[in-house]
Design an enzyme around this catalytic site. Structure first.
Site, PDB file in Angstrom:
ATOM      1  N   HIS A  14      -2.454   2.300  -4.605  1.00 45.20           N
ATOM      2  CA  HIS A  14      -1.641   2.355  -3.381  1.00 45.20           C
ATOM      3  C   HIS A  14      -0.881   1.040  -3.211  1.00 45.20           C
ATOM      4  CE1 HIS A  14      -1.280   1.359   1.039  1.00 45.20           C
ATOM      5  NE2 HIS A  14      -0.480   2.402   0.912  1.00 45.20           N
ATOM      6  N   SER A  15       0.424   1.133  -2.958  1.00 45.26           N
ATOM      7  CA  SER A  15       1.258  -0.028  -2.632  1.00 45.26           C
ATOM      8  C   SER A  15       1.158  -1.073  -3.746  1.00 45.26           C
ATOM      9  CB  SER A  15       0.841  -0.585  -1.268  1.00 45.26           C
ATOM     10  OG  SER A  15       1.777  -1.502  -0.774  1.00 45.26           O
ATOM     11  N   LEU A  16       0.683  -2.295  -3.447  1.00 48.53           N
ATOM     12  CA  LEU A  16       0.510  -3.293  -4.502  1.00 48.53           C
ATOM     13  C   LEU A  16      -0.369  -2.741  -5.617  1.00 48.53           C
ATOM     14  CD1 LEU A  16       0.664  -6.174  -5.716  1.00 48.53           C
ATOM     15  CD2 LEU A  16      -1.318  -6.751  -4.277  1.00 48.53           C
ATOM     16  N   GLY A  70      -0.453   0.236  -6.521  1.00 43.73           N
ATOM     17  CA  GLY A  70       0.436   1.106  -7.287  1.00 43.73           C
ATOM     18  C   GLY A  70       1.314   0.316  -8.230  1.00 43.73           C
ATOM     19  N   HIS A 125       3.299   4.370   5.417  1.00 43.61           N
ATOM     20  CA  HIS A 125       2.887   3.666   4.206  1.00 43.61           C
ATOM     21  C   HIS A 125       1.401   3.857   3.900  1.00 43.61           C
ATOM     22  CE1 HIS A 125       3.325   0.808   0.987  1.00 43.61           C
ATOM     23  NE2 HIS A 125       2.417  -0.010   1.496  1.00 43.61           N
TER      24      HIS A 125
END
Length: 334
Positions: free
Chosen positions: A119-121, A123, A311
């Protein structure tokens, strides 16, 4: 501190030592004999980021949710180190090897197959890992990421500022914001760069806060160390601060070019599921850009799904069920 809304109990915990002399800590869900999923959280989050989606995934999978170095319960990088993205890719390869999910062959190469979820970073890291070690992965599951952003550019004059800022951070690692209660810290977390609900903040803060005894707090205040004054009853015995490393807040100097990012995405050989939140500021800000269009085209076996939410759609109670449904459907088909 018990605030998790997970539907079944955590099944265990593991520690993985890294060659840089630190330990990565993780929480685990499910039967270790089942198919394996390694989950990597976002910037300033921790392993609890997956508390709402790991239990249903663990019904038929073994899910290991790590705290990245400098986050949650994992150790910080040594002094004068930088949390560069390629360092995280290296750390992740050691985590996979430490778990026994990839094995070193006679030729020195690592071989193995598992599913990576980021997820996010997390990812960003997962996409770069998949491009670096394509033979390691059976599938890649990404929530709210299409690789590192390049809206900030490196200029020669930025290096002096980066060095001075890092030196200042190294000299004040113990000086962190202090909160008089868990509730106050959770409220602060809701106002982060990407806004989350109070319930989601409580899940993250359960693993992302530590108590500071009054004597330590008083000493830091005498030394000028406290960045946030703690106002409260004189009978209070503790304050609370973040477990994360302050150096994570530094704007890193070196960034990959768009051509380099695309080269990693093109090298990914496993099926990839990309989940984006329809209300995400990340997606809204980039969906019309030519760079993101090129990135989507660069991933050969890409399936993209847009779901309601922002997010942290996987961490919010009203949107996480749709994320689970999409993940399970993909895991069964890919």
């Amino acid at each position: 501190m018990s605030t998790s809304t997970a539907t079944q109990p955590q099944t265990g915990a593991v520690e993985i030592p890294l060659t840089r002399g630190i330990t990565v800590r993780a929480k685990t869900w499910g039967n270790p004999d089942n198919e394996r999923i390694l989950a990597v959280h976002g910037w300033l989050d921790n392993a609890n980021s997956f508390d709402l989606i790991a239990p249903p995934l663990a019904e038929n999978h073994y899910v290991v949710c790590i705290d990245l170095p400098g986050h949650g319960e994992s150790d910080y990088y040594p002094p004068y180190s930088n949390y560069y993205l390629w360092e995280a890719v290296s750390d992740l390869s050691q985590v996979a090897e430490g778990l026994g999910w990839v094995q070193r062959q006679d030729n020195g190469q690592l071989a193995g197959k598992f599913t990576l979820l980021g997820h996010s970073l997390g990812g960003h890291i997962s996409l770069m890992y998949a491009g670096t070690f394509p033979e390691h992965l059976k599938r890649l599951l990404v929530i709210e990421s299409l690789g590192p952003t390049n809206f900030l550019k490196d200029e020669a004059e930025d290096l002096e500022n980066f060095i001075r800022t890092r030196q200042a951070a190294e000299a004040s690692l113990a000086k962190k914001a202090l909160y008089k209660s868990i509730e106050e810290a959770c409220q602060a977390r809701t106002r982060g760069l990407t806004k989350i609900s109070l319930d989601a903040a409580k899940v993250l803060c359960e693993r992302g806060l530590r108590e500071v005894p009054l004597e330590d707090k008083d000493k830091r205040q005498q030394d000028g160390g406290s960045e946030t004054a703690v106002d409260g009853p004189e009978t209070s015995q503790v304050a609370y601060t973040w477990t994360s490393d302050k150096r994570l807040l530094l704007r890193q100097f070196f960034r990959w070019s768009e051509i380099t990012v695309l080269s990693f995405l093109k090298r990914i050989s496993c099926p990839v599921l990309l989940i984006m939140g329809e209300d995400s500021i990340l997606w809204k800000a980039n969906q019309e850009s030519s760079e993101w269009t090129d990135r989507l085209r660069a991933i050969e076996q890409l399936t993209k799904v847009d779901l309601p939410g922002g997010h942290h759609l996987h961490l919010e109670a009203d949107t996480s069920a749709a994320v689970v449904e999409s993940l399970l459907r993909y895991l069964q088909s890919a």
